[in-house]
Design an enzyme around this catalytic site. Structure first.
Site, PDB file in Angstrom:
ATOM      1  N   LYS A   1       0.783  -1.245  -0.071  1.00 56.66           N
ATOM      2  CA  LYS A   1      -0.009   0.107   0.129  1.00 56.66           C
ATOM      3  C   LYS A   1       0.680   1.265   0.150  1.00 56.66           C
ATOM      4  CE  LYS A   1      -4.388  -1.751   1.935  1.00 56.66           C
ATOM      5  NZ  LYS A   1      -4.127  -3.334   2.022  1.00 56.66           N
TER       6      LYS A   1
HETATM    7  C1  LIG Z   1      -4.634  -4.353   1.408  1.00 60.57           C
HETATM    8  C2  LIG Z   1      -3.922  -5.812   1.415  1.00 60.57           C
HETATM    9  C3  LIG Z   1      -4.461  -6.645   0.527  1.00 60.57           C
HETATM   10  C4  LIG Z   1      -5.436  -6.799  -0.354  1.00 60.57           C
HETATM   11  O1  LIG Z   1      -5.226  -5.884  -1.439  1.00 60.57           O
HETATM   12  P1  LIG Z   1      -6.362  -5.459  -2.488  1.00 60.57           P
HETATM   13  O2  LIG Z   1      -5.896  -4.294  -3.179  1.00 60.57           O
HETATM   14  O3  LIG Z   1      -7.353  -4.745  -1.356  1.00 60.57           O
HETATM   15  O4  LIG Z   1      -6.987  -6.620  -3.255  1.00 60.57           O
HETATM   16  C5  LIG Z   1      -3.472  -7.943   0.479  1.00 60.57           C
HETATM   17  N1  LIG Z   1      -2.567  -7.919   1.265  1.00 60.57           N
HETATM   18  C6  LIG Z   1      -2.052  -7.127   2.284  1.00 60.57           C
HETATM   19  C7  LIG Z   1      -0.843  -7.360   3.085  1.00 60.57           C
HETATM   20  C8  LIG Z   1      -2.785  -5.951   2.189  1.00 60.57           C
HETATM   21  O5  LIG Z   1      -2.445  -4.870   3.113  1.00 60.57           O
END
Ligand SMILES: *Cc1c(COP(=O)(O)O)cnc(C)c1O
Length: 435
Positions: free
Chosen positions: A107
């Site tokens: 993220k």
């Molecule tokens: C947010 C997140 C996901 C999911 O990603 P999306 O884009 O919502 O499908 C998977 N793994 C981790 C560690 C995350 O923080």
């Protein structure tokens, strides 16, 4: 580039408006009006370019008329200042590590790029930009560290007391400067409700310039395309040009960005969406019926999403054609038991310690490879560093994790969080009094 709402393609807005609105009024999601194609010569020689150079090429294909290239270059050089290495675990299986940014989760790509885009577009405004964000753990850290020190912005994070891991809490609460944390005596859903109420409160919106750092913001989606191109570049430098990506999916933003990259010309053989038991998309691909369900709590809690918001974007990219979607995407779902067994095998067979989300990706990649043997490289995405999820990992394995230097340093820092009850009036008073 104009951005339309998936619910009404005739209502297109500028990139700036799409970023600050986050959601169109008709509750669709913003998508680029057309999908630009990358220069074939660039793709042919992509192994010669760095991550930053690739990011600039991809971003300017989308945004060249919205942000001058030298400005975009500055934003990217500043935001994408960490690596995304592809590491081979076996001959044909590799992990794309997306956790080398400040919050140790993928993220960071979205949050760091979005914060600088918002800063760029706010330069001419004299009113501080107030970013509100509710988090179950990973989003808050990425947003806090992404906006830390970005001029003209202030972030308020709401997180559920006692429900985030130690590393996550320290990432949320030890920043100071333009970052504030509220420790809410409730659940993640309570935090999200408080934030939503703030956005619809007329008085607050008069007093403050509020915006959301929501994961559906188009400025978070775009930078997530960069690492798919960069992963492909790394494979090409090893003479490999066939790739299947497996993406651990919750809200489907990450895989949505991969599919956007594919539509922009990235040669990808296939995508695998791996989920926990929140299996709305695997069920849809099997049955053709989209039936969202309330989310269920699992070990891979960043993927506990019953109605993935970004799915409409993926449908939009494929013009709603179930046939084409199924040609390009396979999807598998895994229980917590399978996730634990997956973490265990990854550790025993490949000496790799994975967080539960990453383990689900690996399981998805393995299942697909068993069903579709071939000479392609199978690349699964590691979305977070294992150190963020101590409760999901066996103690003796967790003890072997090499903590990133930054995580070690967090331990000595002072926690700065204000307690908050689940009470909108109290939240509102806080925002007004601490302006
Ligand atoms: C947010 C997140 C996901 C999911 O990603 P999306 O884009 O919502 O499908 C998977 N793994 C981790 C560690 C995350 O923080």
């Amino acid at each position: 580039m104009k951005f339309y709402s998936t619910n009404n393609k005739t209502l297109a807005v500028s990139f700036k408006d799409a970023v600050f609105n986050s959601l169109p009024a008709d509750k669709g999601l913003y998508m680029p009006e057309h999908i630009p194609q990358l220069d074939p010569l660039f793709l042919k020689n992509i192994q010669q370019y760095s991550l930053k150079e690739i990011a600039l090429e991809v971003a300017s294909a989308l945004l060249e008329n919205d942000i001058p290239r030298p400005e975009l270059k500055k934003i990217i050089d500043d935001a994408i200042n960490f690596d995304a290495p592809v590491k081979f675990l076996t001959d044909r299986t590799a992990v794309l590590e997306l956790f080398h940014g400040p919050s140790y989760a993928f993220k960071d790509f979205g949050a760091r790029f979005m914060s600088r885009i918002m800063g760029y577009f706010s330069k001419t405004d004299d009113k501080l930009l107030d970013v509100l964000v509710a988090t179950s753990g990973d989003t808050g850290g990425a947003v806090a560290l992404g906006f830390l020190g970005v001029e003209g912005t202030r972030v308020t994070i709401l997180y559920p007391k006692g429900k985030v891991s130690d590393v996550q809490e320290l990432q949320l609460t030890t920043n100071g400067q333009n970052i504030r944390a509220l420790e809410v005596d409730g659940t993640f859903d309570d935090c999200q409700t408080l934030v939503k109420q703030a956005f619809s409160d007329a008085e607050l919106n008069r007093a403050l310039r509020l915006t959301s750092a929501n994961s559906i913001n188009i400025a978070r989606l775009i930078p997530q395309t960069f690492y798919y191109f960069y992963a492909y570049a790394q494979l090409r430098s090893q003479g490999i040009d066939e790739v299947v990506f497996t993406v651990p999916s919750g809200n489907f933003g990450n895989i949505g960005a991969g599919l956007l990259a594919y539509k922009m010309g990235l040669p990808v053989k296939h995508f695998v969406a791996a989920t926990n038991v929140n299996d709305t998309v695997p069920r849809f691909l099997a049955s053709g019926q989209y039936e969202p369900k309330p989310s269920v709590q699992t070990l891979s809690n960043a993927m506990d999403v019953g109605n993935p918001s970004n799915w409409v974007r993926i449908q939009d990219l494929f013009s709603g054609s179930l046939g084409e979607l199924k040609t390009m995407i396979s999807s598998y779902t895994f229980t917590d038991e399978e996730t634990k067994a997956g973490m265990d095998s990854l550790f025993k067979e490949c000496h790799y310690i994975a967080c539960p989300h990453t383990a689900i990706a690996w399981l998805g990649a393995r299942t697909y490879a068993q069903e579709h043997p071939g000479q392609y490289a199978s690349v699964f995405l590691s979305t977070a560093h294992a150190c963020k999820f101590p409760d999901a990992i066996e103690d003796e394995v967790f003890a072997k994790i090499e903590l990133p230097a930054g995580a070690e340093a967090l331990k000595g820092k002072e926690k700065l969080a204000e307690p908050l009850k689940v009470d909108f009036e109290a939240f509102k008073t806080y925002l007004i009094n601490h302006n």
